[in-house]
Design a protein around this motif. Structure first.
Motif, PDB file in Angstrom:
ATOM      1  N   UNK A 144     -15.635  70.488  36.443  1.00 41.72           N
ATOM      2  CA  UNK A 144     -15.166  69.930  35.181  1.00 41.72           C
ATOM      3  C   UNK A 144     -15.711  70.693  33.979  1.00 41.72           C
ATOM      4  N   UNK A 145     -16.677  71.611  34.191  1.00 42.79           N
ATOM      5  CA  UNK A 145     -17.228  72.407  33.091  1.00 42.79           C
ATOM      6  C   UNK A 145     -16.560  73.771  32.971  1.00 42.79           C
ATOM      7  N   UNK A 146     -15.569  74.045  33.822  1.00 44.43           N
ATOM      8  CA  UNK A 146     -15.006  75.393  33.926  1.00 44.43           C
ATOM      9  C   UNK A 146     -14.440  75.901  32.611  1.00 44.43           C
ATOM     10  N   UNK A 147     -13.810  75.057  31.807  1.00 47.07           N
ATOM     11  CA  UNK A 147     -13.107  75.517  30.606  1.00 47.07           C
ATOM     12  C   UNK A 147     -14.033  75.829  29.432  1.00 47.07           C
ATOM     13  N   UNK A 148     -15.349  75.596  29.585  1.00 47.25           N
ATOM     14  CA  UNK A 148     -16.287  75.848  28.496  1.00 47.25           C
ATOM     15  C   UNK A 148     -17.068  77.148  28.781  1.00 47.25           C
ATOM     16  N   UNK A 149     -17.069  78.083  27.816  1.00 48.53           N
ATOM     17  CA  UNK A 149     -17.826  79.318  27.992  1.00 48.53           C
ATOM     18  C   UNK A 149     -19.329  79.063  27.938  1.00 48.53           C
ATOM     19  N   UNK A 150     -19.728  78.019  27.192  1.00 46.58           N
ATOM     20  CA  UNK A 150     -21.149  77.689  27.032  1.00 46.58           C
ATOM     21  C   UNK A 150     -21.533  76.450  27.848  1.00 46.58           C
ATOM     22  N   UNK A 151     -20.961  76.349  29.022  1.00 45.79           N
ATOM     23  CA  UNK A 151     -21.199  75.193  29.883  1.00 45.79           C
ATOM     24  C   UNK A 151     -22.639  75.188  30.400  1.00 45.79           C
ATOM     25  N   UNK A 152     -23.058  74.006  30.822  1.00 48.34           N
ATOM     26  CA  UNK A 152     -24.412  73.844  31.371  1.00 48.34           C
ATOM     27  C   UNK A 152     -24.360  72.811  32.495  1.00 48.34           C
ATOM     28  N   UNK A 153     -24.963  73.165  33.629  1.00 49.49           N
ATOM     29  CA  UNK A 153     -25.094  72.228  34.756  1.00 49.49           C
ATOM     30  C   UNK A 153     -26.569  72.057  35.057  1.00 49.49           C
ATOM     31  N   UNK A 154     -27.005  70.818  35.151  1.00 48.33           N
ATOM     32  CA  UNK A 154     -28.410  70.504  35.419  1.00 48.33           C
ATOM     33  C   UNK A 154     -28.486  69.669  36.686  1.00 48.33           C
ATOM     34  N   UNK A 155     -29.203  70.156  37.693  1.00 51.30           N
ATOM     35  CA  UNK A 155     -29.387  69.441  38.960  1.00 51.30           C
ATOM     36  C   UNK A 155     -30.849  69.067  39.088  1.00 51.30           C
TER      37      UNK A 155
END
Length: 542
Positions: A139-150
């Motif tokens: 769901x973060x694919x469309x953002x160039x400045x995306x962030x995923x935190x696990x």
């Protein structure tokens, strides 16, 4: 938190023990993006109930007590549009909180910041949609400045999501300088020392100079520490932290929890995950027959170790024989195999059961001369000759010889729960999966202590190469059913497991008499009376 605002780090992974600030990092990330960098945010908890609790118990108090946030997120009690327990809007963005078990929620609107808490507690699949971590990250694919935190405490080695994510990161560990020699080191459990029997005196030992740090010295040294990556920079910042770094936990508390968990695989598993922040290696997959030979010692039924106080037996019923193991037990369920027997013959015939009765009436001797008797036995009634088993056991109920039936799944080895058969016989229910986990864990204990197993080196007592193979024959198999991970014990084709079953039943039997495992001091062998002492021992006159 520096990595969370680094544009060159799209993924942040935190694998740690419990209660070291993981959730506070997530809250600070939310607060930052609400106040400084408005974005659409998704927070994923293992279940919808946990997401609701996070919103009510953690997020709402932070918003209430932080002036910069309270003016941007409306009070939950107000009727402001777009503000519910699980969805809150603010100027320039919103935050949605969901459970990983809700596939529809994971597949809706685009998200720039994906925060995933306790990922090792997520279901294997969100319904039929697949892995919830991958669904959230897509769901973060469309953002160039995306962030995923696990973020998570780990669980089972090889199955842990957070362990796999950390392995793909640059693997940062926190190095602490020694207050005395200055050597930088990662705090490991192997560095914790305490006097024998006094965990309240636990201190940390420097791996370089051997100096001992008190809790105060350790906490002061941690303030001067720094993160050092173990791998190359690859855009995934990984952090590992154990309870040894926590400013809220004394080493004495960690040491005491370890002592209480030793010898109990389930407690030790929880301690390893939540105190050390390390994965637990599933014991069912790693026990080899060759390893049991290291437990063999030169003793026999007439020279048992002095810490053995009673014996139990486990009996497996086959179509043409009975097989049984007699096991001695001591404090903290240390064990010593005494004898493994195969009684050939048709179990429908009385003579076979007479042989079993004789075997269960046998006595044994410790090195100090004390006699050891069989206090309890479990006879499997779930397979062959069920009525014969019921009859044999009911006639010997006062000797605590129990007819048992195994029950799979997470249940106590011996709960005292029983059922009545149609012939009005009582059958005890045994948690065989838990018992196998316990047995396999004890096969791997390599030093004298709680749960340690001894095996006699004399093959004439039944402990042969074939016995070793059978005692380690089963493995844990993992499969997925309706999106859930299911584990079960499996016997590979062509293998036999009677020896394992007998040890499992003997372990269940000792659980039924656990209160009797009181170690008495070893007494010396009585000295023979001199032949010319015609008066004898005058104490015998009184």
């Amino acid at each position: 938190m520096d990595a969370l605002t680094d544009p060159d780090t799209p993924v942040v992974v935190v694998m740690s023990s419990a209660q070291v600030g993981k959730t506070e990092v997530i809250l600070n990330c939310i607060g930052y993006h609400v106040d400084q960098d408005p974005s659409p945010i998704l927070l994923v908890q293992p279940t919808a109930e946990m997401a609701s609790a996070f919103s009510t118990d953690r997020l709402a108090p932070m918003v209430r007590d932080t002036p910069a946030l309270s003016g941007k997120i409306a009070d939950p009690k107000s009727r402001a549009s777009g503000n519910t327990i699980l969805h809150k809007e603010f100027p320039g963005g919103h935050i949605t909180m969901i459970g990983a078990n809700a596939p529809s929620a994971l597949a809706s609107r685009p998200i720039r910041i994906a925060l995933m808490d306790e990922v090792d507690r997520y279901p294997a699949s969100a319904g039929t949609e697949g892995d919830p971590v991958n669904l959230a990250r897509k769901r973060t694919t469309t953002f160039w400045n995306r962030k995923a935190v696990l973020v998570s405490t780990p669980t089972i080695k090889g199955k842990s999501r957070i362990e796999q994510a950390f392995a793909r990161s640059d693997r940062r560990e926190f190095h602490v300088p020694c207050p005395d020699c200055g050597h930088e080191q990662v705090l490991r459990w192997s560095g914790v020392r305490w006097p024998e029997g006094k965990p309240e005196g636990a201190e940390y030992c420097c791996s370089e100079c051997g100096s001992l740090w008190s809790d105060a010295a350790r906490w002061k040294a941690i303030r001067n520490g720094r993160w050092i990556a173990q791998g190359p920079s690859n855009g995934i910042a990984g952090f590992h932290l154990s309870e040894l770094y926590s400013p809220w936990v004394r080493l004495a508390d960690t040491a005491l929890a370890f002592i209480e968990a030793k010898g109990n695989p389930e407690l030790l598993k929880t301690w390893t995950n939540t105190a050390l922040g390390e994965t637990w290696e599933e014991i069912g997959d790693g026990v080899e027959a060759q390893g049991l030979r290291a437990l063999m010692e030169p003793y026999g039924p007439e020279s048992l170790p002095n810490d053995i106080v009673l014996a139990t037996a486990g009996v497996d019923v086959q179509g043409d024989r009975l097989e049984l193991e007699i096991v001695g037990w001591g404090k903290d369920e240390r064990s010593a195999g005494i004898r493994y027997l195969v009684l050939p013959g048709d179990p429908a015939q009385p003579y076979v059961w007479r042989q079993l009765d004789e075997a269960l009436s046998e006595t044994f001797t410790r090195e100090d001369g004390r006699v050891i008797r069989i206090h309890a036995a479990c006879v499997d009634s779930g397979g062959h000759f069920t009525e014969d088993v019921y009859r044999f056991c009911s006639e010997r109920a006062r000797r605590r010889i129990h007819a048992i039936k195994g029950d799979a799944g997470p249940r106590p080895i011996w709960s005292g729960q029983s059922s009545m058969t149609t012939s009005r016989r009582r059958v005890q229910i045994v948690g065989v999966d838990t018992a196998k986990e316990t047995v396999y864990a004890r096969w791997q204990i390599d030093c004298l202590g709680p749960g340690y197993c001894r095996i006699p080196a004399d093959p004439d007592l039944g402990y042969t190469d074939e016995w070793c193979k059978q005692a380690t024959s089963e493995v844990i198999q993992t499969r997925y059913s309706k999106g859930r991970e299911v584990t079960s014990w499996v016997l590979p084709s062509g293998r036999r497991n009677e020896a394992l079953d007998c040890r499992v039943y003997a372990t269940a039997a000792v659980k039924s008499v656990a209160s009797r495992l009181k170690v008495e001091p070893a007494s010396p062998r009585p000295r023979p009376r001199p032949q010319n002492d015609w008066l004898g021992d005058t104490n015998e006159w009184l």
